[in-house]
Design a protein around this motif. Structure first.
Motif, PDB file in Angstrom:
ATOM      1  N   LEU A 136     -11.433  49.428  21.643  1.00 41.70           N
ATOM      2  CA  LEU A 136     -10.059  49.004  21.378  1.00 41.70           C
ATOM      3  C   LEU A 136      -9.061  50.033  21.891  1.00 41.70           C
ATOM      4  CD1 LEU A 136      -8.175  46.921  20.010  1.00 41.70           C
ATOM      5  CD2 LEU A 136      -8.415  48.259  17.896  1.00 41.70           C
ATOM      6  N   LYS A 137      -9.344  51.299  21.660  1.00 43.00           N
ATOM      7  CA  LYS A 137      -8.403  52.349  22.060  1.00 43.00           C
ATOM      8  C   LYS A 137      -8.491  52.683  23.537  1.00 43.00           C
ATOM      9  CE  LYS A 137      -7.908  54.640  17.561  1.00 43.00           C
ATOM     10  NZ  LYS A 137      -8.023  55.917  16.815  1.00 43.00           N
ATOM     11  N   GLU A 138      -9.703  52.857  24.045  1.00 40.80           N
ATOM     12  CA  GLU A 138      -9.868  53.368  25.406  1.00 40.80           C
ATOM     13  C   GLU A 138      -9.836  52.281  26.476  1.00 40.80           C
ATOM     14  OE1 GLU A 138     -13.478  55.609  25.293  1.00 40.80           O
ATOM     15  OE2 GLU A 138     -12.770  56.925  23.662  1.00 40.80           O
ATOM     16  N   GLU A 139     -10.382  51.119  26.190  1.00 36.49           N
ATOM     17  CA  GLU A 139     -10.435  50.053  27.192  1.00 36.49           C
ATOM     18  C   GLU A 139      -9.271  49.077  27.065  1.00 36.49           C
ATOM     19  OE1 GLU A 139     -14.328  48.294  27.856  1.00 36.49           O
ATOM     20  OE2 GLU A 139     -15.256  49.951  26.738  1.00 36.49           O
ATOM     21  N   VAL A 140      -8.959  48.673  25.825  1.00 32.37           N
ATOM     22  CA  VAL A 140      -7.830  47.768  25.608  1.00 32.37           C
ATOM     23  C   VAL A 140      -6.515  48.544  25.648  1.00 32.37           C
ATOM     24  CG1 VAL A 140      -6.810  46.070  24.032  1.00 32.37           C
ATOM     25  CG2 VAL A 140      -9.299  46.226  24.250  1.00 32.37           C
ATOM     26  N   GLY A 141      -6.570  49.808  25.213  1.00 25.96           N
ATOM     27  CA  GLY A 141      -5.370  50.634  25.205  1.00 25.96           C
ATOM     28  C   GLY A 141      -4.490  50.416  23.997  1.00 25.96           C
ATOM     29  N   PHE A 142      -5.097  49.995  22.876  1.00 24.79           N
ATOM     30  CA  PHE A 142      -4.315  49.727  21.668  1.00 24.79           C
ATOM     31  C   PHE A 142      -4.639  50.732  20.572  1.00 24.79           C
ATOM     32  CE2 PHE A 142      -3.741  47.937  17.453  1.00 24.79           C
ATOM     33  CZ  PHE A 142      -2.424  47.498  17.520  1.00 24.79           C
ATOM     34  N   SER A 143      -3.602  51.242  19.928  1.00 26.91           N
ATOM     35  CA  SER A 143      -3.740  52.082  18.735  1.00 26.91           C
ATOM     36  C   SER A 143      -2.802  51.545  17.671  1.00 26.91           C
ATOM     37  CB  SER A 143      -3.381  53.543  19.046  1.00 26.91           C
ATOM     38  OG  SER A 143      -4.319  54.103  19.947  1.00 26.91           O
ATOM     39  N   PRO A 144      -3.207  51.566  16.409  1.00 30.48           N
ATOM     40  CA  PRO A 144      -2.366  51.034  15.341  1.00 30.48           C
ATOM     41  C   PRO A 144      -1.024  51.746  15.244  1.00 30.48           C
ATOM     42  CG  PRO A 144      -4.613  51.370  14.572  1.00 30.48           C
ATOM     43  CD  PRO A 144      -4.524  52.013  15.917  1.00 30.48           C
ATOM     44  N   VAL A 154      -3.279  44.093  13.423  1.00 25.47           N
ATOM     45  CA  VAL A 154      -4.308  43.141  13.841  1.00 25.47           C
ATOM     46  C   VAL A 154      -3.733  42.197  14.894  1.00 25.47           C
ATOM     47  CG1 VAL A 154      -5.830  41.269  13.100  1.00 25.47           C
ATOM     48  CG2 VAL A 154      -5.521  43.279  11.635  1.00 25.47           C
ATOM     49  N   ALA A 155      -2.535  41.688  14.622  1.00 25.82           N
ATOM     50  CA  ALA A 155      -1.872  40.806  15.583  1.00 25.82           C
ATOM     51  C   ALA A 155      -1.610  41.526  16.898  1.00 25.82           C
ATOM     52  CB  ALA A 155      -0.567  40.283  14.986  1.00 25.82           C
ATOM     53  N   GLY A 156      -1.124  42.755  16.814  1.00 22.26           N
ATOM     54  CA  GLY A 156      -0.860  43.531  18.022  1.00 22.26           C
ATOM     55  C   GLY A 156      -2.110  43.770  18.843  1.00 22.26           C
ATOM     56  N   ALA A 157      -3.227  43.998  18.157  1.00 22.33           N
ATOM     57  CA  ALA A 157      -4.496  44.222  18.862  1.00 22.33           C
ATOM     58  C   ALA A 157      -4.939  42.961  19.595  1.00 22.33           C
ATOM     59  CB  ALA A 157      -5.566  44.667  17.870  1.00 22.33           C
ATOM     60  N   PHE A 158      -4.779  41.803  18.959  1.00 23.83           N
ATOM     61  CA  PHE A 158      -5.165  40.554  19.617  1.00 23.83           C
ATOM     62  C   PHE A 158      -4.290  40.266  20.841  1.00 23.83           C
ATOM     63  CE2 PHE A 158      -7.762  39.295  15.926  1.00 23.83           C
ATOM     64  CZ  PHE A 158      -8.839  38.731  16.603  1.00 23.83           C
ATOM     65  N   VAL A 159      -3.002  40.518  20.724  1.00 22.06           N
ATOM     66  CA  VAL A 159      -2.110  40.285  21.854  1.00 22.06           C
ATOM     67  C   VAL A 159      -2.446  41.241  22.996  1.00 22.06           C
ATOM     68  CG1 VAL A 159       0.295  40.385  22.640  1.00 22.06           C
ATOM     69  CG2 VAL A 159      -0.270  39.296  20.454  1.00 22.06           C
ATOM     70  N   ALA A 160      -2.729  42.504  22.662  1.00 19.52           N
ATOM     71  CA  ALA A 160      -3.119  43.473  23.695  1.00 19.52           C
ATOM     72  C   ALA A 160      -4.429  43.059  24.360  1.00 19.52           C
ATOM     73  CB  ALA A 160      -3.257  44.864  23.081  1.00 19.52           C
ATOM     74  N   LEU A 161      -5.357  42.522  23.591  1.00 20.04           N
ATOM     75  CA  LEU A 161      -6.633  42.070  24.141  1.00 20.04           C
ATOM     76  C   LEU A 161      -6.419  40.876  25.065  1.00 20.04           C
ATOM     77  CD1 LEU A 161      -9.675  42.564  24.073  1.00 20.04           C
ATOM     78  CD2 LEU A 161      -9.800  41.137  22.020  1.00 20.04           C
ATOM     79  N   LEU A 162      -5.525  39.976  24.670  1.00 20.97           N
ATOM     80  CA  LEU A 162      -5.222  38.811  25.499  1.00 20.97           C
ATOM     81  C   LEU A 162      -4.570  39.232  26.812  1.00 20.97           C
ATOM     82  CD1 LEU A 162      -5.228  35.618  25.367  1.00 20.97           C
ATOM     83  CD2 LEU A 162      -2.816  35.826  24.715  1.00 20.97           C
ATOM     84  N   GLU A 163      -3.717  40.231  26.761  1.00 17.33           N
ATOM     85  CA  GLU A 163      -2.978  40.700  27.928  1.00 17.33           C
ATOM     86  C   GLU A 163      -3.876  41.400  28.957  1.00 17.33           C
ATOM     87  OE1 GLU A 163       1.382  41.315  28.071  1.00 17.33           O
ATOM     88  OE2 GLU A 163       0.087  39.657  28.690  1.00 17.33           O
ATOM     89  N   GLY A 164      -4.971  41.970  28.494  1.00 14.66           N
ATOM     90  CA  GLY A 164      -5.823  42.753  29.377  1.00 14.66           C
ATOM     91  C   GLY A 164      -6.936  41.956  30.012  1.00 14.66           C
ATOM     92  N   GLU A 165      -7.941  42.680  30.491  1.00  9.15           N
ATOM     93  CA  GLU A 165      -9.068  42.047  31.175  1.00  9.15           C
ATOM     94  C   GLU A 165     -10.409  42.410  30.552  1.00  9.15           C
ATOM     95  OE1 GLU A 165      -8.750  43.181  35.261  1.00  9.15           O
ATOM     96  OE2 GLU A 165      -6.884  42.074  35.590  1.00  9.15           O
TER      97      GLU A 165
END
Length: 310
Positions: free
Chosen positions: A273-281, A208-219
């Motif tokens: 989350l996976k395709e646009e943010v580029g995050f996978s658990p 969950v934390a990793g997903a939020f950081v990835a979301l913050l890093e992106g656009e």
């Protein structure tokens, strides 16, 4: 220089975001109403009550963050669903966002909830599933998301909204499902559960934390589901914990009733989350449960601090 302010930094999710942000090159500033006993390397801590407009004003003026990760909310276990504190946190959040934009902040990511969706649909997609919260908590969160979206368009602020589904992991409230079952079995007590037929979407707190950081890093802008996308019956989660502790004989499925209006299925569409943010658990359920059990073994606590406003 990327300078991030993390609200709710001492909370269940926030504390796992801090090392990731520091490692990503941010000058990380963490705010909480209560400072933690141990600080994170490379993180500057600030003590402030975000419900106090004056303290928010002083904090933003001092830090002048370029990025904002807003996780703070009222999270008292068993109370937050219906509490009027949710209204106070909308008001505080709006003030925080206004000040952030006024001081030339560039990007904000805030924490939403799957409770914004109409749970009668079961499958929750950001673009397809109707938004009809069934609790004041969901209503106030969704109201803030609508206002943030409009505010961002008017001011040019880059903004995203992470809709959290069901979290588990080290340090969660002891009365939540995984924690309560783990603690009971470690202590040799029966784990009293409902039937466990409910199907949910669980994600380990570090992911969950990793997903939020990835979301913050992106656009990516707008709402993004923070979840695994993997449906699992709660009785299977309980069974996995029991198997790891060799304590299946102590599990009591059906010992407590399920709420009459509890939805049978809640699972997320995680394509954004996976395709646009580029995050996978990075954790599957088996590994996440193992780490959680190990944490409770080491801490061996019968109680854990109640939900915070930090």
């Amino acid at each position: 220089m990327k300078r991030v302010l993390v609200t709710g930094a001492a909370g269940f999710i926030g504390r796992h975001c801090l090392p990731l942000l520091a490692a990503s090159g941010y000058e990380a500033h963490a705010v909480s109403s209560r400072l933690p006993a141990e600080s994170t390397s490379g993180v500057q801590w600030h003590q402030a009550d975000l419900l106090d407009p004056g303290q928010i004003t002083g904090l933003i003026a001092e830090v002048r963050p370029t990025h904002l990760l807003h996780l703070a909310w009222f999270v008292q276990h068993g109370q937050y669903w219906m509490s009027l504190e949710n209204f106070r946190w909308v008001r505080a959040s709006l003030h925080l966002l206004e000040l952030f934009a006024r001081h030339k902040g560039r990007r904000v990511v805030a924490a939403g909830t799957c409770a914004e969706y109409d749970w009668r649909y079961g499958y929750c997609s950001e673009h397809l599933t109707p938004l009809l919260p069934g609790t004041p908590y969901g209503v106030y969160k969704h109201s803030l998301q609508i206002m943030l979206d409009s505010f961002a368009r008017q001011t040019g602020l880059s903004a995203a909204w992470g809709r959290i589904f069901f979290i588990y992991g080290p340090g969660e409230h002891p009365e939540r499902l995984v924690a309560s079952v783990t603690r009971a079995l470690l202590q040799g007590r029966p784990a009293l559960c409902s039937t466990g037929d409910q199907i949910r979407d669980l994600l380990y707190v570090k992911d969950v934390a990793g997903a939020f950081v990835a979301l913050l890093e992106g656009e990516v802008s707008g709402p993004v589901n923070i979840a695994s996308g993997q449906p699992v019956a709660l009785k299977d989660v309980v069974g996995t914990v029991a198997a790891k502790l060799n304590s299946r004989h102590l599990v009591r499925l059906g010992a407590i009733p399920s709420p009459a209006d509890e939805p049978p299925l809640i699972v997320a569409d995680v394509r954004r989350l996976k395709e646009e943010v580029g995050f996978s658990p990075g954790y599957d359920l088996d590994r996440g449960l193992s780490e959680t059990i190990d944490w409770w073994r080491k801490h061996n606590a019968s109680l854990f601090p109640r939900g915070r406003k930090s």
